[in-house]
Design an enzyme around this catalytic site. Structure first.
Site, short mmCIF file in Angstrom:
data_model
loop_
_atom_site.label_atom_id
_atom_site.label_comp_id
_atom_site.label_asym_id
_atom_site.label_seq_id
_atom_site.Cartn_x
_atom_site.Cartn_y
_atom_site.Cartn_z
N GLY A 36 0.58 -1.15 -0.02
CA GLY A 36 0.07 0.00 -0.33
C GLY A 36 1.15 1.27 -0.28
N THR A 37 1.81 1.32 0.77
CA THR A 37 3.15 2.37 0.41
C THR A 37 3.25 3.01 -0.84
OG1 THR A 37 3.96 1.67 2.77
CG2 THR A 37 4.83 3.09 1.81
N ARG A 64 2.42 -11.85 4.19
CA ARG A 64 2.42 -11.55 5.26
C ARG A 64 4.01 -11.97 4.96
NH1 ARG A 64 -0.13 -16.60 9.29
NH2 ARG A 64 -2.11 -14.84 9.80
N LYS A 66 6.99 -10.42 1.90
CA LYS A 66 7.15 -9.61 0.92
C LYS A 66 8.45 -9.19 1.55
CE LYS A 66 3.84 -6.13 3.24
NZ LYS A 66 3.28 -6.94 3.92
N ILE A 127 5.35 -8.99 11.31
CA ILE A 127 6.05 -9.39 11.77
C ILE A 127 7.72 -8.62 10.72
CG2 ILE A 127 7.19 -11.50 11.47
CD1 ILE A 127 5.41 -11.69 13.07
N LYS A 138 19.67 -1.98 14.99
CA LYS A 138 21.33 -2.83 15.71
C LYS A 138 22.24 -2.47 14.56
CE LYS A 138 23.40 -7.03 14.98
NZ LYS A 138 23.25 -8.64 15.45
N TYR A 215 8.19 18.69 38.04
CA TYR A 215 9.00 18.47 39.23
C TYR A 215 7.96 16.98 39.94
CZ TYR A 215 6.48 21.80 42.25
OH TYR A 215 6.32 22.41 42.96
N HIS A 275 -3.31 15.07 49.70
CA HIS A 275 -2.18 14.11 50.01
C HIS A 275 -2.78 12.46 49.96
CE1 HIS A 275 0.17 17.87 50.93
NE2 HIS A 275 -0.31 17.86 52.25
N PHE A 462 -8.58 -5.49 61.78
CA PHE A 462 -9.41 -5.58 63.12
C PHE A 462 -8.50 -5.36 63.62
CE2 PHE A 462 -6.00 -9.55 62.47
CZ PHE A 462 -5.25 -9.25 63.43
N ASP A 467 -9.13 -1.34 72.76
CA ASP A 467 -8.65 0.23 73.20
C ASP A 467 -9.07 0.75 72.60
OD1 ASP A 467 -6.87 -0.96 71.38
OD2 ASP A 467 -5.16 0.18 72.45
#
Length: 513
Positions: A36-37, A64, A66, A127, A138, A215, A275, A462, A467
């Site tokens: 397509g490009t 798939r 090319k 792929i 690379k 920051y 906060h 719990f 107290d």
């Protein structure tokens, strides 16, 4: 610098590609392209050579295969300074590539579509594209690789000056590997989700930078805000800012906490956060009433806070919100008049977050630690009345049950150790982040003052001893909701019975660190 004589172009996102190819061609660059490009460039009158003309092999398997061919990859990977590589290229009659412009099949866009099938997703796993990008990256000592249309102008400018600089090729190579890494991470996440695995043996996540921040928590800490590739609705990451200054690191954290909390409620609700902790929560018949309750919960702490609402903000509520200094207001939407009123506050940030119904609390939460990370599912556990156990002789009244379940929703979002006092569907005291539970209770009780009489108390974990119940009784608390499960539960039960307090066990803990 490296001069550019031959380019390989194959893009899914064709933004700016015709203009780039035309300018490359005008500079005498030979262009090789695919599918397509290639057709788009031909239609635009750009001289282009098809990949099949280079490889001598047709595109097969519905496209798939090319570019997966030695005549392509040798041209990408050959090191020009190695005589052995140069000799082999000559022997095989292979021309090297100097520039590779490639971006990948739209996997992200595909899986974001409603009702997308697994087969559709699989077909949009590229792929050949990643193979070319990785090969060129690379070999960036000899090849310039471009994966982002935003970099076309930079590369063209350097080519016009005689060639692409080493430093530019290095930056573009790093960006290319980030591009393929993010692509693979998204595919891995999708396929892992399809299998139902929750904590796989390797976990790669990816985010996209949404905003450079001035920051972090403090001015000496650098920071940025990243969003997921496919964030859900009703989140801070997808919110539309209608007004106000740029969000800060702390703003975003607090806004997220407020939004998660207000999403707990089905009725009109308002949450005020400071906060990362709620300083006021109110539920009412309408939004204006809910806001008044949230405000009256703690008129001091709400000043300079973040407000989240779970309904469209109307003019009446906006008028009340305008009366005090606030940092941020978040809501699903705002009436036009409400926006106009609130925009009178120059620095007030208004965030329209959209539909809150889906929620995001179930997402995996990640916390970094030295040398690693912790990952856990979000705390989406809610408790119904039927799941609770009444531990004391006196059962809660119907009114107390309503307040207990309201307080339980709130305490879930308070930093541990956490205690919440509530009455009339509003918080009257919040004790957060204390080193012991009775300390958190005393803070909440002191804040409540006279409003503590007739209130209910919720604890995120719990009671290790009695107290906290003693302090609650002295404050006039009439009912308590807590997980239970302590080896000394009976002491707390006996103390509650002694004061006529009803106590409910949820059998669910809500630690929040």
């Amino acid at each position: 610098m490296k001069s550019i004589r031959r380019a390989l172009i194959s893009v899914s996102d064709k933004t700016g590609i015709v203009d780039l190819a035309k300018k490359l061609s005008e500079l005498g660059v030979e262009i090789v392209s695919t599918g397509g490009t290639r057709q788009k460039l031909v239609d635009a009158g750009v001289p282009v050579i098809g990949v099949s003309e280079v490889t001598g092999f047709p595109e097969i398997l519905d496209g798939r295969v090319k570019t997966l061919h030695p005549r392509i990859h040798a041209g990408l990977l050959a090191v020009r300074d190695l005589e052995n590589h140069a000799r082999q290229l000559r022997e095989q009659n292979i021309e090297p590539f100097d520039l590779v412009v490639v971006n990948l099949y739209p996997f992200q866009q595909t899986i974001s579509k409603p009702g997308v099938t697994r087969e559709e997703a699989i077909e949009n796993i590229d792929i050949g594209g990643p193979s070319m990008v990785r090969a060129a990256a690379k070999n960036h000592r000899d090849v310039t690789v471009v994966v982002d249309p935003a970099d076309y102008a930079l590369v063209l400018a350097e080519i016009n000056r005689g060639g692409v600089q080493v430093s530019t090729r290095e930056r573009l190579a790093a960006k290319a590997f980030r591009h393929t890494a993010a692509y693979d991470a998204l595919i891995a996440s999708y396929l892992t989700g399809q299998t139902g695995e929750t904590h796989p043996e390797k976990w790669t996540i990816t985010f996209e930078k949404a905003q450079e921040l001035r920051y972090g928590e403090n001015p000496h800490q650098s920071a940025a805000f990243y969003r997921e590739p496919l964030p859900g609705s009703g989140t801070v990451a997808t919110a539309e800012q209608l007004h106000g200054k740029e969000l800060s690191y702390n703003n975003i954290n607090d806004a997220n906490a407020a939004l998660e909390m207000v999403s707990e409620f089905d009725q009109p609700a308002v949450v005020a956060v400071k906060h990362m902790n709620p300083c006021g929560v109110g539920v009412g018949e309408n939004l204006a009433q809910a806001y008044r309750k949230a405000y009256e919960s703690d008129p001091v702490s709400i000043f300079g806070g973040i407000i989240a609402l779970n309904r469209r903000v109307d003019r009446e509520t906006a008028q009340s919100l305008k009366e005090i200094f606030l940092e941020i207001i978040l809501a699903p939407d705002f009436e036009q008049e409400a926006v106009a009123l609130l925009k009178e506050k120059k620095n007030l940030r208004l965030l329209r977050v959209g539909d809150l119904s889906k929620g995001v609390q179930g997402e995996i939460r990640v916390s970094s630690v030295g040398g690693g990370a912790l990952a856990q599912a979000g705390d989406v556990k809610s408790v119904s009345r039927e799941e609770c156990t009444v531990a004391t002789r006196r059962e809660p009244s119907e009114a107390e049950w309503e307040q207990l379940l309201f307080a339980w929703k709130v305490v879930k979002h308070v930093k541990s150790n956490a205690i919440v006092l509530a009455r009339d569907f509003s918080t009257v005291g919040v004790g957060a982040g204390q080193m012991n539970r009775v300390g958190a209770a005393r803070i909440a009780i002191a804040q409540a003052g006279e409003r503590g009489k007739g209130s209910v108390l919720a604890s995120d974990a719990f009671f290790p001893m009695k107290d906290t119940v003693e302090s609650a009784a002295a404050a006039g608390v009439t009912a308590i909701i807590q997980p239970g499960g302590s080896i000394r539960d009976q002491e707390s039960i006996d103390e509650a019975d002694r004061h006529g307090i009803s106590m409910v066990f949820t059998h669910t803990r809500h630690f929040k660190h």
